[in-house]
Enzyme design. Structure first.
Site, PDB file in Angstrom:
ATOM      1  N   ARG A  53      29.375  39.014  32.385  1.00 28.51           N
ATOM      2  CA  ARG A  53      29.348  37.534  31.986  1.00 28.51           C
ATOM      3  C   ARG A  53      29.025  36.580  33.293  1.00 28.51           C
ATOM      4  NH1 ARG A  53      35.302  38.128  29.966  1.00 28.51           N
ATOM      5  NH2 ARG A  53      35.922  36.948  32.029  1.00 28.51           N
ATOM      6  N   ASP A  55      27.654  34.053  35.701  1.00 24.27           N
ATOM      7  CA  ASP A  55      27.805  32.561  35.943  1.00 24.27           C
ATOM      8  C   ASP A  55      26.636  31.727  35.675  1.00 24.27           C
ATOM      9  OD1 ASP A  55      30.539  32.381  36.237  1.00 24.27           O
ATOM     10  OD2 ASP A  55      30.455  32.768  38.585  1.00 24.27           O
ATOM     11  N   TYR A 114      23.539  44.846  41.243  1.00 20.85           N
ATOM     12  CA  TYR A 114      23.390  43.543  41.613  1.00 20.85           C
ATOM     13  C   TYR A 114      22.280  43.661  42.713  1.00 20.85           C
ATOM     14  CZ  TYR A 114      26.834  41.513  38.455  1.00 20.85           C
ATOM     15  OH  TYR A 114      27.533  41.485  37.125  1.00 20.85           O
ATOM     16  N   ARG A 202      28.660  37.526  45.355  1.00 20.57           N
ATOM     17  CA  ARG A 202      28.368  36.188  46.029  1.00 20.57           C
ATOM     18  C   ARG A 202      29.294  36.049  47.060  1.00 20.57           C
ATOM     19  NH1 ARG A 202      28.178  31.893  41.478  1.00 20.57           N
ATOM     20  NH2 ARG A 202      28.186  30.493  43.156  1.00 20.57           N
TER      21      ARG A 202
END
Lengths: 266, 266
Positions: A53, A55, A114, A202
């Site tokens: 999911r 952002d 990522y 992040r």
């Protein structure tokens, strides 16, 4: 009933994230836009399952989704092309294939890759601004790598999880945290893990940048990890630099233990 | 009076090209947006000279502009940063330096390096869509290189010039026309020349793609060149794939002959 698996690329800029939000127009979320396009293709209601999911503002080159359809006649490739004609700008299907019945892109995943992209340059970039985080001061990549290596392995990543994360716990395994020079002024933070708590990549990127700027010692990331306290850590790096590159299902990674819920975009 | 030289990067998407157009808002053209920002910095009228008049949708990483100012106090670096704070999204100053009095970025240029970016893949890209031309069929890069080599040297490029070009003649020199694989599914057409007639690089790219698709023989580009007839050639490739990478002033290239007017974005 067929189960189809799609690989999706999207430009997170201008989108409100992956997940459907009932108060937003369908085309403002990836799920909403995809379900609408798939429903037009199949002529029946579609509910997607997704690997991650992401952002608002986060990009993906390798998001994976799955859904069921009773349309037996459409071959995968024609399906993907047809859906692309119906999708809004910034979202594309990159591949389509048959999957085992009920296959779940998140539950079956062994891990995710990522990439967080920094633009390290006295001046910003215009052409690639949507997919980087601009840092105008030079960064000490060696110190960043030293700090990143302290996060490898299985740990409780409570200190790297943002408020609002719905996962039961923050035990996760990181296989790779590496800071490498990219093209032009890019610096890439490559993060490979079995699963991620909310904003984990992040928050890692934000802390590594503080290390690279000399504002935080490399060893402090080990202390932060052990503290299990988010308030001890640095800032959450902005969404623009983050991209879900790949979801990994094959034996490049070990199978995941059972009951390891995965929530949020890393 | 100081002459300042700026290197500019811009995302051509959403812009109506470099050149000021009186009927458009200032921020829709690069020149308009830059002059407005420079006028706010200097508090006096500014008229830019530029190396290239790129068309609507064409990008630049290395556009060069020059202008005069009587503000002696502002150092170059502070100047560039200040202007960046005033520019709209998609246009940035990448460098600023002092130039000789009256220096002209087009007249002093020895040549320009353009890159045309193809996305050669059965499926489109979302994240980089603004800066590529998507071709879904594979291309024969060897045939494209063979065709491109026929354009090297000094020729009358009348057949590679679009209507509305205001140059007196189309004699130009190409130093490099090379088709090379780029990252992921990108293929780059690298074009280096002393100067360009209008849409020259995009017409070269359009013809090379037809060669790569087998719809045109490599040798036909020599015939086309000799014909001096635009109507014999293939399509003009879309603006999105084109980027002005660098304007060359140093002795990597020989000085240009006099009276060789340079018009348009390649």
């Amino acid at each position: 009933l067929r189960t189809l698996r799609l690989i999706i690329e999207y430009n997170g800029k201008g989108l409100s994230g992956f997940q459907l939000q009932s108060q937003l127009p369908a085309d403002k979320t990836v799920q909403g836009a995809l379900e609408k396009a798939l429903e037009r293709m199949t002529q029946h209601p579609v509910r997607l399952r997704a690997a991650s999911r992401t952002d608002a503002g986060v990009h993906a080159r390798g998001q994976v989704v799955a859904f069921e359809t009773d349309r037996d006649r459409i071959p995968c490739e024609g399906f993907a092309r047809g859906v692309n004609d119906l999708l809004p700008e910034g979202i594309v299907v990159r591949a389509a294939e048959e999957a085992p019945p009920g296959w779940h892109p998140r539950r079956q995943a062994r891990g995710k890759h990522y990439r967080y992209v920094l633009w390290v340059d006295p001046y910003p970039t215009a052409i690639d601004a949507h997919r980087v985080w601009w840092r105008s001061q030079p960064l000490d990549l060696e110190a960043m790598n030293q700090a990143g290596s302290l996060l490898l392995g299985t740990h409780d990543f409570e200190a790297f999880r943002s408020a609002g994360c719905s996962a039961h716990h923050a035990m996760r395994t990181l296989y790779r945290v590496e800071v490498v020079p990219g093209p032009r002024s890019e610096v890439h933070i490559e993060v490979l893990g079995n699963a991620f708590v909310r904003n984990m990549v992040r928050i890692i990127a934000g802390n590594l940048v503080e290390v690279g700027q000399g504002r935080r010692a490399p060893e402090s990331l080990g202390v932060l990890l052990a503290s299990r306290d988010r308030t001890q850590g640095g800032m959450t790096a902005p969404a623009s630099g983050l991209c879900l590159e790949e979801v990994i299902y094959d034996d490049r990674l070990p199978p995941r233990p059972k009951n390891n819920a995965d929530h949020g975009p890393g």
